[in-house]
Design an enzyme around this catalytic site. Structure first.
Site, PDB file in Angstrom:
ATOM      1  CD  GLU A   1      -3.122  -1.013   0.232  1.00 14.92           C
ATOM      2  OE1 GLU A   1      -3.285  -0.846  -0.653  1.00 14.92           O
ATOM      3  OE2 GLU A   1      -3.985  -1.640   1.274  1.00 14.92           O
TER       4      GLU A   1
ATOM      5  CG  HIS B   1      -6.792  -3.234   7.880  1.00 16.86           C
ATOM      6  ND1 HIS B   1      -7.130  -5.415   7.173  1.00 16.86           N
ATOM      7  CD2 HIS B   1      -7.320  -2.483   6.438  1.00 16.86           C
ATOM      8  CE1 HIS B   1      -6.659  -4.632   5.827  1.00 16.86           C
ATOM      9  NE2 HIS B   1      -5.996  -3.899   5.726  1.00 16.86           N
TER      10      HIS B   1
ATOM     11  CE1 TYR C   1      -9.864  17.205  23.675  1.00 14.35           C
ATOM     12  CE2 TYR C   1      -8.235  16.145  22.496  1.00 14.35           C
ATOM     13  CZ  TYR C   1      -8.109  16.168  22.980  1.00 14.35           C
ATOM     14  OH  TYR C   1      -8.139  17.218  23.877  1.00 14.35           O
TER      15      TYR C   1
END
Ligand SMILES: O=C(CO)COP(=O)(O)O
Ligand SMILES: [Zn+2]
Length: 214
Positions: free
Chosen positions: A73, A94, A119
């Site tokens: 990736e 994931h 946040y």
């Protein structure tokens, strides 16, 4: 920070994510910018058991110059470094909540993590949902590049989040914040939710050090 310190930090933070369940098996990958290129977790490595000396190193042109073969990736990471010059680290996970959210049919693709709590606004900003691609398909990198640096984080449909930030620690924290908010959103599915108002969101932008600058 020296490259050796960055390698140690990467190992430590990846292990912490793994031990707290943000990553399982060989899922996810993390990169950090160094003076002469990029360090990235090796493909098929487990975030809980990285070896600092075997972390992949790429030169500024993306060529593999040291360590084990890089994550497949890597183009997701490079797309952020190329379009957001202040990027010092990228985290792809994931993690359960974010991945669950990425599988829901009716998510707003332009704002898939709406401002539920302060946040996520402060640390992550607006998150774009990108369509599904097979892991390792470079097209996802092209789509990130196409955002022209407007977002510090994206959610890959039916896959998981990719988060960019100024340094390793703040990027890991932003990925954690994104995950927790996604979890809350999934938990609250089907219930009437009060999101923060536009004024409340505006007041948080740039507050307490965030969100990440491009
Ligand atoms: O998350 C992953 C694929 O999307 C893991 O891939 P790598 O093991 O190649 O980093
Ligand atoms: Zn993945």
């Amino acid at each position: 920070m020296t490259e050796a310190q960055l390698r140690d930090d990467l190992v430590r933070l990846a292990k912490s994510l793994f031990e707290r369940g943000f990553s399982v098996g060989s899922a996810g990958n993390i990169s950090v910018r160094v003076a002469d290129g990029l360090l990235i977790t090796p493909t098929n490595s487990c975030l809980g058991f990285l070896d600092a000396d075997r972390i992949s190193k790429l030169d500024r042109d993306g060529r593999h110059v040291a360590g084990d073969p890089p994550s497949k990736e890597v183009f997701l990471h490079r797309a952020f470094y190329e379009t957001r010059p202040a990027t010092g680290a990228v985290v792809h996970l994931h993690s359960t909540g974010a991945t669950a959210l990425s599988c829901l049919a009716d998510v707003d693709a332009d704002d898939c993590i709406p401002p539920l709590t302060p946040y996520v606004v402060m640390r992550v900003g607006t998150v774009k949902l990108l369509p599904y691609f097979r892991p390792g398909d470079a097209s996802a990198g092209d789509l990130i590049r196409g955002l022209n640096g407007a977002h510090a984080a994206v959610l890959l449909a039916n896959h998981g989040p990719v988060v960019a930030g100024a340094d390793l620690r703040s990027t890991v924290q932003a990925a954690e914040e994104l995950e927790e908010t996604a979890k809350l959103l999934v938990l609250l599915q089907g219930q009437r939710v009060r999101l923060l108002s536009a004024d409340q969101v505006q007041a948080l932008r740039g507050a307490f050090g965030g969100p990440p600058t491009p």
